[in-house]
Design a protein around this motif. Structure first.
Motif, PDB file in Angstrom:
ATOM      1  N   GLU A  23      44.502  51.084  40.667  1.00 19.53           N
ATOM      2  CA  GLU A  23      44.904  49.786  40.129  1.00 19.53           C
ATOM      3  C   GLU A  23      43.694  48.920  39.835  1.00 19.53           C
ATOM      4  O   GLU A  23      42.691  48.983  40.539  1.00 19.53           O
ATOM      5  CB  GLU A  23      45.784  49.039  41.145  1.00 19.53           C
ATOM      6  N   LEU A  24      43.812  48.089  38.815  1.00 16.82           N
ATOM      7  CA  LEU A  24      42.837  47.050  38.520  1.00 16.82           C
ATOM      8  C   LEU A  24      43.402  45.728  39.025  1.00 16.82           C
ATOM      9  O   LEU A  24      44.601  45.473  38.884  1.00 16.82           O
ATOM     10  CB  LEU A  24      42.590  46.940  37.021  1.00 16.82           C
ATOM     11  N   PHE A  25      42.564  44.896  39.617  1.00 13.05           N
ATOM     12  CA  PHE A  25      43.015  43.586  40.069  1.00 13.05           C
ATOM     13  C   PHE A  25      41.852  42.600  40.009  1.00 13.05           C
ATOM     14  O   PHE A  25      40.689  42.988  39.907  1.00 13.05           O
ATOM     15  CB  PHE A  25      43.590  43.657  41.490  1.00 13.05           C
ATOM     16  N   GLY A  26      42.185  41.324  40.052  1.00 10.91           N
ATOM     17  CA  GLY A  26      41.173  40.277  40.038  1.00 10.91           C
ATOM     18  C   GLY A  26      41.135  39.567  41.375  1.00 10.91           C
ATOM     19  O   GLY A  26      42.090  39.610  42.155  1.00 10.91           O
ATOM     20  N   HIS A  53      44.002  36.309  44.719  1.00 10.79           N
ATOM     21  CA  HIS A  53      44.139  37.696  44.284  1.00 10.79           C
ATOM     22  C   HIS A  53      45.012  37.678  43.035  1.00 10.79           C
ATOM     23  O   HIS A  53      46.047  37.019  43.007  1.00 10.79           O
ATOM     24  CB  HIS A  53      44.809  38.510  45.396  1.00 10.79           C
ATOM     25  N   ALA A  54      44.601  38.392  41.997  1.00  9.92           N
ATOM     26  CA  ALA A  54      45.319  38.399  40.725  1.00  9.92           C
ATOM     27  C   ALA A  54      45.738  39.819  40.359  1.00  9.92           C
ATOM     28  O   ALA A  54      44.930  40.740  40.416  1.00  9.92           O
ATOM     29  CB  ALA A  54      44.436  37.839  39.620  1.00  9.92           C
ATOM     30  N   ASP A  55      47.005  39.982  40.010  1.00 11.90           N
ATOM     31  CA  ASP A  55      47.531  41.260  39.540  1.00 11.90           C
ATOM     32  C   ASP A  55      47.905  41.124  38.080  1.00 11.90           C
ATOM     33  O   ASP A  55      48.365  40.071  37.634  1.00 11.90           O
ATOM     34  CB  ASP A  55      48.762  41.669  40.345  1.00 11.90           C
ATOM     35  N   ARG A  56      47.731  42.214  37.337  1.00 13.55           N
ATOM     36  CA  ARG A  56      48.143  42.221  35.936  1.00 13.55           C
ATOM     37  C   ARG A  56      49.654  42.370  35.852  1.00 13.55           C
ATOM     38  O   ARG A  56      50.249  43.152  36.568  1.00 13.55           O
ATOM     39  CB  ARG A  56      47.495  43.372  35.178  1.00 13.55           C
ATOM     40  N   ALA A  57      50.238  41.600  34.954  1.00 11.93           N
ATOM     41  CA  ALA A  57      51.664  41.701  34.654  1.00 11.93           C
ATOM     42  C   ALA A  57      51.782  41.610  33.136  1.00 11.93           C
ATOM     43  O   ALA A  57      52.047  40.548  32.589  1.00 11.93           O
ATOM     44  CB  ALA A  57      52.446  40.589  35.348  1.00 11.93           C
ATOM     45  N   GLY A  58      51.512  42.737  32.467  1.00 11.27           N
ATOM     46  CA  GLY A  58      51.479  42.734  31.008  1.00 11.27           C
ATOM     47  C   GLY A  58      50.286  41.934  30.533  1.00 11.27           C
ATOM     48  O   GLY A  58      49.158  42.184  30.946  1.00 11.27           O
ATOM     49  N   ASP A  59      50.536  40.923  29.707  1.00 12.35           N
ATOM     50  CA  ASP A  59      49.461  40.061  29.208  1.00 12.35           C
ATOM     51  C   ASP A  59      49.224  38.842  30.098  1.00 12.35           C
ATOM     52  O   ASP A  59      48.456  37.962  29.739  1.00 12.35           O
ATOM     53  CB  ASP A  59      49.792  39.578  27.792  1.00 12.35           C
ATOM     54  N   GLN A  60      49.907  38.795  31.223  1.00 10.81           N
ATOM     55  CA  GLN A  60      49.807  37.665  32.145  1.00 10.81           C
ATOM     56  C   GLN A  60      49.115  38.085  33.435  1.00 10.81           C
ATOM     57  O   GLN A  60      48.923  39.264  33.694  1.00 10.81           O
ATOM     58  CB  GLN A  60      51.207  37.127  32.474  1.00 10.81           C
ATOM     59  N   VAL A  61      48.790  37.096  34.245  1.00 12.49           N
ATOM     60  CA  VAL A  61      48.188  37.320  35.559  1.00 12.49           C
ATOM     61  C   VAL A  61      49.082  36.640  36.588  1.00 12.49           C
ATOM     62  O   VAL A  61      49.487  35.497  36.396  1.00 12.49           O
ATOM     63  CB  VAL A  61      46.768  36.718  35.620  1.00 12.49           C
ATOM     64  N   GLN A  62      49.391  37.351  37.655  1.00  7.30           N
ATOM     65  CA  GLN A  62      50.163  36.781  38.761  1.00  7.30           C
ATOM     66  C   GLN A  62      49.212  36.557  39.928  1.00  7.30           C
ATOM     67  O   GLN A  62      48.526  37.489  40.371  1.00  7.30           O
ATOM     68  CB  GLN A  62      51.298  37.711  39.177  1.00  7.30           C
ATOM     69  N   GLU A 100      41.887  35.126  34.138  1.00  8.14           N
ATOM     70  CA  GLU A 100      43.057  35.104  33.251  1.00  8.14           C
ATOM     71  C   GLU A 100      42.715  35.575  31.840  1.00  8.14           C
ATOM     72  O   GLU A 100      43.559  36.166  31.168  1.00  8.14           O
ATOM     73  CB  GLU A 100      43.679  33.710  33.232  1.00  8.14           C
ATOM     74  N   ARG A 101      41.488  35.359  31.399  1.00  2.58           N
ATOM     75  CA  ARG A 101      41.057  35.850  30.078  1.00  2.58           C
ATOM     76  C   ARG A 101      40.714  37.330  30.118  1.00  2.58           C
ATOM     77  O   ARG A 101      41.047  38.077  29.204  1.00  2.58           O
ATOM     78  CB  ARG A 101      39.820  35.077  29.598  1.00  2.58           C
ATOM     79  N   LYS A 102      40.016  37.765  31.153  1.00  3.13           N
ATOM     80  CA  LYS A 102      39.457  39.117  31.191  1.00  3.13           C
ATOM     81  C   LYS A 102      40.403  40.186  31.741  1.00  3.13           C
ATOM     82  O   LYS A 102      40.436  41.303  31.222  1.00  3.13           O
ATOM     83  CB  LYS A 102      38.182  39.136  32.047  1.00  3.13           C
ATOM     84  N   LEU A 103      41.135  39.889  32.805  1.00  3.62           N
ATOM     85  CA  LEU A 103      41.924  40.920  33.484  1.00  3.62           C
ATOM     86  C   LEU A 103      42.962  41.593  32.589  1.00  3.62           C
ATOM     87  O   LEU A 103      43.040  42.829  32.574  1.00  3.62           O
ATOM     88  CB  LEU A 103      42.572  40.365  34.760  1.00  3.62           C
ATOM     89  N   PRO A 104      43.762  40.852  31.822  1.00  5.19           N
ATOM     90  CA  PRO A 104      44.758  41.542  30.988  1.00  5.19           C
ATOM     91  C   PRO A 104      44.157  42.507  29.967  1.00  5.19           C
ATOM     92  O   PRO A 104      44.779  43.480  29.578  1.00  5.19           O
ATOM     93  CB  PRO A 104      45.501  40.399  30.289  1.00  5.19           C
ATOM     94  N   ARG A 105      42.906  42.253  29.528  1.00  8.57           N
ATOM     95  CA  ARG A 105      42.268  43.111  28.521  1.00  8.57           C
ATOM     96  C   ARG A 105      41.385  44.200  29.130  1.00  8.57           C
ATOM     97  O   ARG A 105      40.860  45.047  28.405  1.00  8.57           O
ATOM     98  CB  ARG A 105      41.399  42.246  27.607  1.00  8.57           C
ATOM     99  N   THR A 106      41.206  44.174  30.444  1.00  6.82           N
ATOM    100  CA  THR A 106      40.319  45.146  31.087  1.00  6.82           C
ATOM    101  C   THR A 106      40.939  46.533  31.057  1.00  6.82           C
ATOM    102  O   THR A 106      42.120  46.704  31.350  1.00  6.82           O
ATOM    103  CB  THR A 106      40.019  44.734  32.540  1.00  6.82           C
ATOM    104  N   ARG A 107      40.142  47.503  30.717  1.00  7.75           N
ATOM    105  CA  ARG A 107      40.578  48.899  30.658  1.00  7.75           C
ATOM    106  C   ARG A 107      39.951  49.660  31.815  1.00  7.75           C
ATOM    107  O   ARG A 107      38.906  49.286  32.343  1.00  7.75           O
ATOM    108  CB  ARG A 107      40.137  49.547  29.340  1.00  7.75           C
ATOM    109  N   PHE A 108      40.583  50.755  32.189  1.00  8.97           N
ATOM    110  CA  PHE A 108      40.028  51.605  33.230  1.00  8.97           C
ATOM    111  C   PHE A 108      38.700  52.188  32.749  1.00  8.97           C
ATOM    112  O   PHE A 108      38.563  52.518  31.571  1.00  8.97           O
ATOM    113  CB  PHE A 108      40.979  52.755  33.569  1.00  8.97           C
ATOM    114  N   PRO A 109      37.735  52.335  33.650  1.00  7.26           N
ATOM    115  CA  PRO A 109      36.483  52.991  33.254  1.00  7.26           C
ATOM    116  C   PRO A 109      36.752  54.403  32.745  1.00  7.26           C
ATOM    117  O   PRO A 109      37.677  55.081  33.209  1.00  7.26           O
ATOM    118  CB  PRO A 109      35.676  53.031  34.556  1.00  7.26           C
ATOM    119  N   ALA A 110      35.952  54.851  31.800  1.00  7.19           N
ATOM    120  CA  ALA A 110      36.142  56.170  31.184  1.00  7.19           C
ATOM    121  C   ALA A 110      36.050  57.308  32.196  1.00  7.19           C
ATOM    122  O   ALA A 110      36.636  58.365  31.990  1.00  7.19           O
ATOM    123  CB  ALA A 110      35.117  56.373  30.068  1.00  7.19           C
TER     124      ALA A 110
END
Length: 104
Positions: free
Chosen positions: A58-61, A86-95, A36-46
């Motif tokens: 897609e990025l997921f937890g 399984h966690a999906d990003r939903a803006g600044d939240q995790v579902q 919940e702390r890391k996933l919303p701030r994770t960026r795609f690898p360069a």
């Protein structure tokens, strides 16, 4: 018993999955908090061009229960055959949703 929190990358439905960061925890709650702390701030690898990101990348937890097996030269993770979170990003939240052990 450990809980492994991971943030992974997948390409399309049923496409390859690659873990980009992992963290081991002593409790399920701690592992879920890490996601919940890391996933919303994770960026795609360069190395993934912006155009590819629109093609189903897609990025997921994920939080899975298992153990570290130290019997080899490099200790390995052995997951249990148990449901995972399984966690999906939903803006600044995790579902969160519960999935079978072999689902992404």
């Amino acid at each position: 018993m450990r809980w492994r929190a991971s943030i992974s990358l997948t390409v399309g439905d049923g496409g390859p999955v690659s873990s980009i960061v992992e963290s081991d925890h002593g409790s399920e709650g701690s592992a879920r908090e890490w996601i919940e702390r890391k996933l919303p701030r994770t960026r795609f690898p360069a190395w993934i061009p912006a155009a590819r990101r629109r093609d189903g990348v897609e990025l997921f937890g994920r939080v899975a229960r298992g153990r570290i097996v130290p019997d080899q030269l490099i200790p390995t993770w052995e997951p249990e055959a148990a449901p995972v979170w399984h966690a999906d990003r939903a803006g600044d939240q995790v579902q969160w949703r519960r999935c079978a052990a072999d689902d992404r």
